[in-house]
Design a protein around this motif. Structure first.
Motif, PDB file in Angstrom:
ATOM      1  N   LEU A 124       0.827  -1.210   0.000  1.00 53.50           N
ATOM      2  CA  LEU A 124       0.000   0.000   0.000  1.00 53.50           C
ATOM      3  C   LEU A 124       0.861   1.259   0.000  1.00 53.50           C
ATOM      4  O   LEU A 124       0.480   2.280  -0.583  1.00 53.50           O
ATOM      5  N   PHE A 125       2.056   1.194   0.626  1.00 49.82           N
ATOM      6  CA  PHE A 125       2.972   2.333   0.579  1.00 49.82           C
ATOM      7  C   PHE A 125       3.399   2.593  -0.866  1.00 49.82           C
ATOM      8  O   PHE A 125       3.474   3.741  -1.304  1.00 49.82           O
ATOM      9  N   ALA A 126       3.705   1.501  -1.602  1.00 53.74           N
ATOM     10  CA  ALA A 126       4.131   1.649  -2.997  1.00 53.74           C
ATOM     11  C   ALA A 126       3.008   2.230  -3.848  1.00 53.74           C
ATOM     12  O   ALA A 126       3.234   3.107  -4.688  1.00 53.74           O
ATOM     13  N   LYS A 127       1.788   1.752  -3.642  1.00 49.35           N
ATOM     14  CA  LYS A 127       0.649   2.243  -4.423  1.00 49.35           C
ATOM     15  C   LYS A 127       0.325   3.702  -4.113  1.00 49.35           C
ATOM     16  O   LYS A 127      -0.019   4.478  -5.009  1.00 49.35           O
ATOM     17  N   ALA A 128       0.419   4.065  -2.824  1.00 49.27           N
ATOM     18  CA  ALA A 128       0.007   5.407  -2.406  1.00 49.27           C
ATOM     19  C   ALA A 128       1.128   6.437  -2.487  1.00 49.27           C
ATOM     20  O   ALA A 128       0.876   7.634  -2.414  1.00 49.27           O
ATOM     21  N   GLY A 129       2.363   5.949  -2.606  1.00 48.50           N
ATOM     22  CA  GLY A 129       3.480   6.880  -2.634  1.00 48.50           C
ATOM     23  C   GLY A 129       3.832   7.427  -1.268  1.00 48.50           C
ATOM     24  O   GLY A 129       4.415   8.509  -1.158  1.00 48.50           O
ATOM     25  N   PHE A 130       3.469   6.680  -0.208  1.00 47.46           N
ATOM     26  CA  PHE A 130       3.818   7.110   1.141  1.00 47.46           C
ATOM     27  C   PHE A 130       5.318   6.942   1.359  1.00 47.46           C
ATOM     28  O   PHE A 130       5.901   5.946   0.937  1.00 47.46           O
ATOM     29  N   HIS A 131       5.931   7.900   2.062  1.00 48.52           N
ATOM     30  CA  HIS A 131       7.352   7.816   2.380  1.00 48.52           C
ATOM     31  C   HIS A 131       7.590   7.407   3.822  1.00 48.52           C
ATOM     32  O   HIS A 131       8.707   7.054   4.196  1.00 48.52           O
ATOM     33  N   SER A 132       6.559   7.492   4.661  1.00 49.37           N
ATOM     34  CA  SER A 132       6.698   7.127   6.065  1.00 49.37           C
ATOM     35  C   SER A 132       5.335   6.701   6.600  1.00 49.37           C
ATOM     36  O   SER A 132       4.295   6.932   5.964  1.00 49.37           O
ATOM     37  N   ARG A 133       5.355   6.093   7.767  1.00 56.18           N
ATOM     38  CA  ARG A 133       4.102   5.681   8.405  1.00 56.18           C
ATOM     39  C   ARG A 133       3.245   6.899   8.758  1.00 56.18           C
ATOM     40  O   ARG A 133       2.029   6.835   8.769  1.00 56.18           O
ATOM     41  N   ALA A 134       3.924   8.013   9.040  1.00 61.70           N
ATOM     42  CA  ALA A 134       3.185   9.242   9.340  1.00 61.70           C
ATOM     43  C   ALA A 134       2.325   9.664   8.149  1.00 61.70           C
ATOM     44  O   ALA A 134       1.216  10.172   8.323  1.00 61.70           O
ATOM     45  N   ASP A 135       2.827   9.470   6.917  1.00 56.58           N
ATOM     46  CA  ASP A 135       2.029   9.771   5.723  1.00 56.58           C
ATOM     47  C   ASP A 135       0.765   8.918   5.704  1.00 56.58           C
ATOM     48  O   ASP A 135      -0.328   9.402   5.376  1.00 56.58           O
ATOM     49  N   ALA A 136       0.919   7.643   6.074  1.00 55.14           N
ATOM     50  CA  ALA A 136      -0.237   6.737   6.090  1.00 55.14           C
ATOM     51  C   ALA A 136      -1.242   7.154   7.143  1.00 55.14           C
ATOM     52  O   ALA A 136      -2.457   7.114   6.918  1.00 55.14           O
ATOM     53  N   VAL A 137      -0.749   7.576   8.310  1.00 51.72           N
ATOM     54  CA  VAL A 137      -1.650   8.022   9.382  1.00 51.72           C
ATOM     55  C   VAL A 137      -2.420   9.262   8.926  1.00 51.72           C
ATOM     56  O   VAL A 137      -3.633   9.359   9.113  1.00 51.72           O
TER      57      VAL A 137
END
Length: 218
Positions: free
Chosen positions: A192-205
């Motif tokens: 999901l990080f790869a799909k969303a382009g998140f760089h850190s868990r904080a981005d996901a939060v």
């Protein structure tokens, strides 16, 4: 300052830190340390028994961590304020604690005067953040938002895990809740990080707070 002493529970798994904080804070005329706890589960029970004004909460603890304990205390004892005092000042820890309901966040570099002021301020229902935490939150707010919802093509499991990340759960807790291995959780998170382009868990939060939580209520 209140007319009666501020009732306080001190929570830390390190005995020397816990005892030093309890003695130091109890010396103040307007503070009454009513209990101490060595982990999050004990903190929840102490809050239930004593209904303190403030719980001074560590984060990294056995049995139940400070984020989980904060959420339970705020849910069952809404009149009790939780003030985090921890060695961690990373984005993920800050966001998870505040989302769980903490009204303040200090690092253990704070001196006695700062901690006492924070306890008194928290007891009055006001938010207390160390300067470093304030800077981090401002930096997070200034970051570009994650991709808009239509740009993501997450599986049902990835979306579920993203929501749990937004709830402040860490990988072992997510694995236990979904009854899957921690390795499987990590695989889903990497995808999901790869799909969303998140760089850190904080981005996901941040993304989960903005998009996921509202959708899960429907």
């Amino acid at each position: 300052m209140t007319e009666r002493p501020i009732s306080l529970v001190v929570v830390d798994d390190q005995a020397t830190v816990r005892e030093a904080l309890a003695v130091m804070l109890d010396l103040a005329e307007d503070v009454d340390v009513v209990a101490t706890a060595t982990n999050g589960a004990e903190a929840v029970e102490a809050a239930r028994q004593h209904r303190p004004d403030v719980v001074l909460m560590d984060l990294n603890m056995p049995v139940l961590d400070g984020v989980g304990a904060t959420g339970k205390i705020r849910e069952t004892q809404p009149d009790t304020t939780v003030l985090v005092l921890t060695t961690f000042d990373d984005d993920e820890s800050i966001l998870a604690a505040l989302q769980a309901g903490a009204s303040g966040y200090l690092t253990k570099e704070a001196d006695r005067t700062t901690i006492l002021h924070a306890v008194r301020t928290a007891a009055q229902g006001q938010t207390v953040l160390s300067p470093e935490v304030q800077r981090r939150l401002l930096a997070l707010a200034a970051k570009p938002a994650p991709p808009a919802e239509p740009d993501l093509a997450l599986t049902a499991r990835e979306r579920e895990i993203l929501g749990l990340i937004g709830d402040g759960l860490r990988n072992p807790e997510i694995a236990a809740k979904l009854v899957i291995s921690e390795a499987t959780v990590k695989t889903h998170i990497n995808n999901l990080f790869a799909k969303a382009g998140f760089h850190s868990r904080a981005d996901a939060v941040r993304y989960a707070l903005k998009y996921q939580n509202g959708q899960r209520q429907h």
